[in-house]
Motif scaffolding. Structure first.
Motif, PDB file in Angstrom:
ATOM      1  N   UNK A   1       0.849  -1.193   0.000  1.00  0.00           N
ATOM      2  CA  UNK A   1       0.000   0.000   0.000  1.00  0.00           C
ATOM      3  C   UNK A   1       0.883   1.240   0.000  1.00  0.00           C
ATOM      4  N   UNK A   2       0.627   2.156  -0.934  1.00  0.00           N
ATOM      5  CA  UNK A   2       1.442   3.376  -1.023  1.00  0.00           C
ATOM      6  C   UNK A   2       1.217   4.222   0.218  1.00  0.00           C
ATOM      7  N   UNK A   3       2.339   4.530   0.904  1.00  0.00           N
ATOM      8  CA  UNK A   3       2.249   5.193   2.200  1.00  0.00           C
ATOM      9  C   UNK A   3       3.337   6.258   2.308  1.00  0.00           C
ATOM     10  N   UNK A   4       2.988   7.384   2.910  1.00  0.00           N
ATOM     11  CA  UNK A   4       3.949   8.428   3.268  1.00  0.00           C
ATOM     12  C   UNK A   4       3.722   8.774   4.735  1.00  0.00           C
ATOM     13  N   UNK A   5       4.817   8.945   5.467  1.00  0.00           N
ATOM     14  CA  UNK A   5       4.703   9.252   6.891  1.00  0.00           C
ATOM     15  C   UNK A   5       5.796  10.217   7.297  1.00  0.00           C
ATOM     16  N   UNK A   6       5.464  11.141   8.194  1.00  0.00           N
ATOM     17  CA  UNK A   6       6.472  12.022   8.781  1.00  0.00           C
ATOM     18  C   UNK A   6       6.691  11.585  10.220  1.00  0.00           C
ATOM     19  N   UNK A   7       7.919  11.767  10.709  1.00  0.00           N
ATOM     20  CA  UNK A   7       8.245  11.294  12.057  1.00  0.00           C
ATOM     21  C   UNK A   7       9.510  11.974  12.570  1.00  0.00           C
ATOM     22  N   UNK A   8       9.710  11.902  13.909  1.00  0.00           N
ATOM     23  CA  UNK A   8      10.950  12.316  14.548  1.00  0.00           C
ATOM     24  C   UNK A   8      11.763  11.108  15.007  1.00  0.00           C
ATOM     25  N   UNK A   9      11.155   9.928  14.966  1.00  0.00           N
ATOM     26  CA  UNK A   9      11.769   8.758  15.601  1.00  0.00           C
ATOM     27  C   UNK A   9      12.962   8.250  14.790  1.00  0.00           C
ATOM     28  N   UNK A  10      14.094   8.060  15.485  1.00  0.00           N
ATOM     29  CA  UNK A  10      15.277   7.503  14.827  1.00  0.00           C
ATOM     30  C   UNK A  10      15.060   6.048  14.445  1.00  0.00           C
ATOM     31  N   UNK A  11      14.197   5.345  15.214  1.00  0.00           N
ATOM     32  CA  UNK A  11      13.942   3.936  14.903  1.00  0.00           C
ATOM     33  C   UNK A  11      13.338   3.789  13.502  1.00  0.00           C
ATOM     34  N   UNK A  12      12.493   4.736  13.099  1.00  0.00           N
ATOM     35  CA  UNK A  12      11.901   4.671  11.768  1.00  0.00           C
ATOM     36  C   UNK A  12      12.926   4.979  10.680  1.00  0.00           C
ATOM     37  N   UNK A  13      13.922   5.806  11.002  1.00  0.00           N
ATOM     38  CA  UNK A  13      15.001   6.061  10.044  1.00  0.00           C
ATOM     39  C   UNK A  13      15.787   4.771   9.793  1.00  0.00           C
ATOM     40  N   UNK A  14      16.070   4.077  10.887  1.00  0.00           N
ATOM     41  CA  UNK A  14      16.806   2.812  10.760  1.00  0.00           C
ATOM     42  C   UNK A  14      15.971   1.793  10.001  1.00  0.00           C
ATOM     43  N   UNK A  15      14.667   1.766  10.288  1.00  0.00           N
ATOM     44  CA  UNK A  15      13.772   0.832   9.595  1.00  0.00           C
ATOM     45  C   UNK A  15      13.798   1.087   8.087  1.00  0.00           C
ATOM     46  N   UNK A  16      13.780   2.356   7.694  1.00  0.00           N
ATOM     47  CA  UNK A  16      13.809   2.692   6.275  1.00  0.00           C
ATOM     48  C   UNK A  16      15.135   2.309   5.635  1.00  0.00           C
ATOM     49  N   UNK A  17      16.242   2.487   6.384  1.00  0.00           N
ATOM     50  CA  UNK A  17      17.554   2.140   5.829  1.00  0.00           C
ATOM     51  C   UNK A  17      17.725   0.636   5.654  1.00  0.00           C
TER      52      UNK A  17
END
Length: 790
Positions: free
Chosen positions: A440-456
């Motif tokens: 599912x096409x998704x866009x999200x904004x966040x401050x969490x570093x955990x989500x940065x790592x998840x994306x990497x």
């Protein structure tokens, strides 16, 4: 599309702007009802219509549809045989007149105007000119019917005018005659559609007539004299007949209109449909929008997109993609950095594109067609977030997680905020992972570093960040795909004056893994800026090189053309000189043989020899003569910027360098630059622009003057006597001949004709006048003579 998403993404504000562009009532209704569609074919039809309207507006300007007022109620009344009022007939007339203007606007003026999808709408329009002209002839305004509407009405109104005149004549005689002393004021007034005069109450018995009114004080009575009672009665009867005839006229016009009920309905529908389409085109023009390319593969590629509700002078365009190499985009960065704007821009563009509207983005931008767009966007970007805020957001997320599918677009703003950071980050990661697995096409904004790592670390998931300038503490609002953003909390706090020992203590409280990750982001940011700067420099060098290359190619082409021209002219001159020399040689040989056969005296032979020598001298090669300077110049006579003539090339140029030891100087001749010896140069004496014109003698002995720039092709001799005019004209014609004018105008006026006759007598005697004749109608007629010179 659910109404909540439309509101959160501010689609209703776009519709409000669209509604302002429409001119008709139904056109505004259609704008108000516009919603995003999911049928690709229908979307493309709307987009094509918007593009066609946009093109027509750019080429021909706007067209108004404001006179396309609703007519359905009038049409229903006509269907049951009713008659229309004046205002209803005028409304139909204005609709038909507007239809005529729009149909004319829709025609293709030139062959360059290619047909488009709007031609079908313009072809449906039927202006019904005969009907609109008839209504316009009969009805002047909503309060007035024309006298020419019918012969009966004209007769009635003529009779009314006659009776009115008789009433006024009678009353004026009474007011200014026998009754004057009895009147409060010597005036004629109206009471209840009857003409009356104001009589003082005490003189009531002196004035025979009917009392119609009295003043508030009772001192004045408004009496209709008996002399005009019958006339007033006749006038009132004519008033009634006039109203009856007006109703007859309206019934006749209504009957004629009833013959075109379906045509008028079709005109109204086509006009308001065009109003709706041109409103979309006008909105695209005002937003500087372009037509997006729609697809059903979930692919988004927005190039230089600008949020349409932000000031176009300050908004920073973003370039964003989704759905091709990755289906989940996580945007990170500091507060007020533009993350929410980027999220809203993508969502709003999707809604606008699916509604058939152009988007303010670069050409060839792509949008995907989604069946639903879900958005969880709020303004909770402060430290006052609470459990209730988290709960409301989570309730919203749960509601659309039940309905979401692979044809949906999901937008999260600060996903997982409002609760414990560790739990919020874990929950956000799980939600995004769930959506990512379902493609599912998704866009999200966040401050969490955990989500940065998840994306990497997750394939098909990409980081993005909104750039932030730490030095100025201001966001640049540029969206950078592929790079996770830093929160920059320490840098911002330091710039704002937080003591260093507090910041150092905060750093020590971060885990080693967090510090390494922040350092990695810093290195990535530094590398990105360096690469971007170098890329910009390379692009600038490439543009400069291309420009220099094109300039050099153009310069070389000009040099080649000039060289070919010089060689061609030189060859032509050489061939002419050779032909001349051959003719002289042939003539000399013929004369030699003739002199040998005939007994010719020595004096005659010497005379012939002298003639040939003179001819050879006159026809000597121009190149040899050209190469010979009038006088030899010394090296010190040549100055920088001096105008010189290169004798061998017969070109004029300027000195660019002083003579060297060999006497060579650099001369710039237009685009040609060459080294020339001073022996091949002649200094050109340039006269002052303010020096008087001098007489010059041509090679044939004639005296010429620089008249071509000062002699007018017309002389005005108005007001002169014949002698003065002839003297002035004689001098003028001499100047015109020297200026090589073929035709001149002599203005002498009509008057008595004496001046014209004298001028024509003078022109008839002039040998250099080829012909003369009076000017045509519109060019001066008999007041101007056109003279053709030999």
């Amino acid at each position: 599309m659910n109404q909540k998403t439309l509101t959160k993404l501010e689609f209703d504000k776009i519709i409000s702007r669209l509604e302002e562009e429409a001119g008709s009532f139904r056109g505004r209704q259609l704008c108000r009802r516009l919603k995003p569609m999911t049928d690709l074919e229908k979307i493309n039809t709307f987009q094509e219509q918007t593009a066609a309207a946009y093109t027509r507006i750019v080429r021909k300007g706007r067209i108004s549809f404001s006179d396309a007022a609703p007519v359905e109620e009038s049409m229903k009344r006509l269907e049951i045989g009713g008659a229309l009022s004046i205002s209803e007939l005028l409304r139909i007339c204005r609709l038909l007149a507007n239809t005529s203007r729009v149909k004319s606007y829709g025609r293709h003026d030139t062959q360059e105007d290619s047909s488009d999808c709007l031609d079908a709408y313009f072809d449906q329009l039927e202006p019904l000119t005969s009907l609109s002209n008839e209504i316009e002839r009969c009805i002047i305004s909503e309060d007035e019917i024309s006298d020419d509407a019918s012969s009966t009405l004209k007769h009635i109104r003529r009779s009314m005018g006659s009776i009115n005149d008789r009433i006024h004549t009678t009353l004026n005689g009474l007011v200014n005659g026998s009754l004057r002393t009895y009147l409060q004021d010597p005036i004629i007034t109206m009471r209840g559609d009857r003409y009356c005069i104001p009589v003082k109450a005490e003189y009531r018995s002196q004035v025979q007539g009917l009392i119609h009114d009295q003043s508030s004080t009772g001192s004045t009575l408004f009496i209709e004299p008996m002399a005009v009672v019958k006339l007033n009665n006749d006038l009132k009867e004519l008033y009634a007949k006039e109203q009856e005839e007006i109703q007859v006229i309206l019934a006749r016009l209504s009957e004629e209109t009833a013959q075109y009920i379906e045509e008028i309905r079709a005109d109204y529908r086509a006009m308001t449909d065009l109003d709706f389409i041109f409103a979309r085109g006008a909105l695209a023009l005002s937003m500087k929008g372009s037509r997006p390319v729609l697809n059903t593969e979930g692919r988004i590629r927005i190039r230089e997109g600008r949020h349409p509700l932000l000031d176009e002078k300050t908004v920073v365009p973003i370039t964003v993609s989704l759905g091709e190499d990755f289906t989940l985009l996580i945007i990170t960065g500091p507060n007020t950095g533009g993350k929410t704007v980027s999220l809203k821009t993508v969502g709003l563009f999707t809604l606008m594109g699916q509604a058939g509207l152009h988007i303010p983005a670069g050409d060839r931008s792509e949008l995907a067609v989604f069946h639903q767009v879900y958005a969880d966007i709020g303004d909770e970007q402060s430290i006052e977030q609470s459990l209730s805020t988290f709960s409301s957001h989570m309730t919203n997320i749960v509601s659309f997680l039940k309905k979401v599918d692979e044809h949906s677009l999901v937008l999260f703003d600060e996903l997982g905020a409002g609760t414990d950071p560790t739990e919020g980050a874990a929950l956000a990661t799980s939600i995004l992972s769930y959506l990512h697995k379902r493609n599912i096409r998704t866009m999200a904004t966040t401050h969490y570093s955990e989500l940065k790592v998840y994306a990497l670390s997750t394939p098909g998931v990409e980081n993005a960040c909104c750039e932030f300038d730490v030095e100025s503490l201001r966001p640049t609002y540029r969206l950078l795909i592929g790079i996770p953003g830093k929160s920059n909390a320490f840098a911002i706090s330091s710039k704002l004056g937080l003591p260093d020992f507090i910041i150092d203590d905060a750093r020590q409280r971060l885990s080693e893994q967090d510090l390494s990750f922040e350092d990695l982001l810093t290195d990535l940011e530094t590398s990105r800026r360096t690469i971007e700067k170098e890329r910009e420099e390379i692009a600038a060098y490439r543009r400069e090189t291309e420009a220099l290359k094109k300039e050099a190619e153009k310069r070389q082409e000009k040099l080649d053309e000039q060289r070919d021209r010089i060689l061609r002219e030189a060859n032509e001159k050489a061939n002419a000189i050779l032909r001349e020399a051959k003719e002289v040689a042939d003539e000399t040989i013929r004369n030699f043989h003739k002199f040998g056969k005939e007994n010719i005296s020595a004096a005659e032979m010497e005379k012939e020899r002298e003639r040939l020598r003179k001819k050879i001298k006159d026809t000597a090669p121009a190149a040899s003569a050209a190469r010979k300077a009038k006088k030899a110049h010394k090296p010190e006579e040549f100055k920088l910027g001096e105008t010189v003539k290169v004798l061998s090339m017969n070109l004029t140029g300027t000195v660019q360098s002083l003579p060297d030891s060999r006497g060579n100087v650099t001369v710039q001749m237009g685009i040609l630059r060459s080294q020339v010896n001073i022996s091949d140069l002649e200094i050109v004496e340039e006269p002052s622009a303010y020096a008087p014109k001098k007489l010059t003698r041509t090679s044939k002995g004639r005296i010429g003057m620089s008249k071509s720039l000062s002699v007018s092709p017309e002389i005005n001799l108005l007001g002169r006597t014949v002698d003065e005019a002839v003297a002035e004209l004689d001098k003028y014609l001499d100047d015109a001949l020297l200026s090589h004018l073929n035709t001149v105008r002599v203005v002498h006026g009509k008057g008595t004709g004496a001046l014209r006759k004298g001028i024509h007598e003078y022109l008839r005697r002039q040998k250099h006048v080829k012909s003369y004749h009076l000017a045509e109608f519109g060019e001066g007629d008999a007041g101007v003579t056109i003279v053709e010179l030999k």
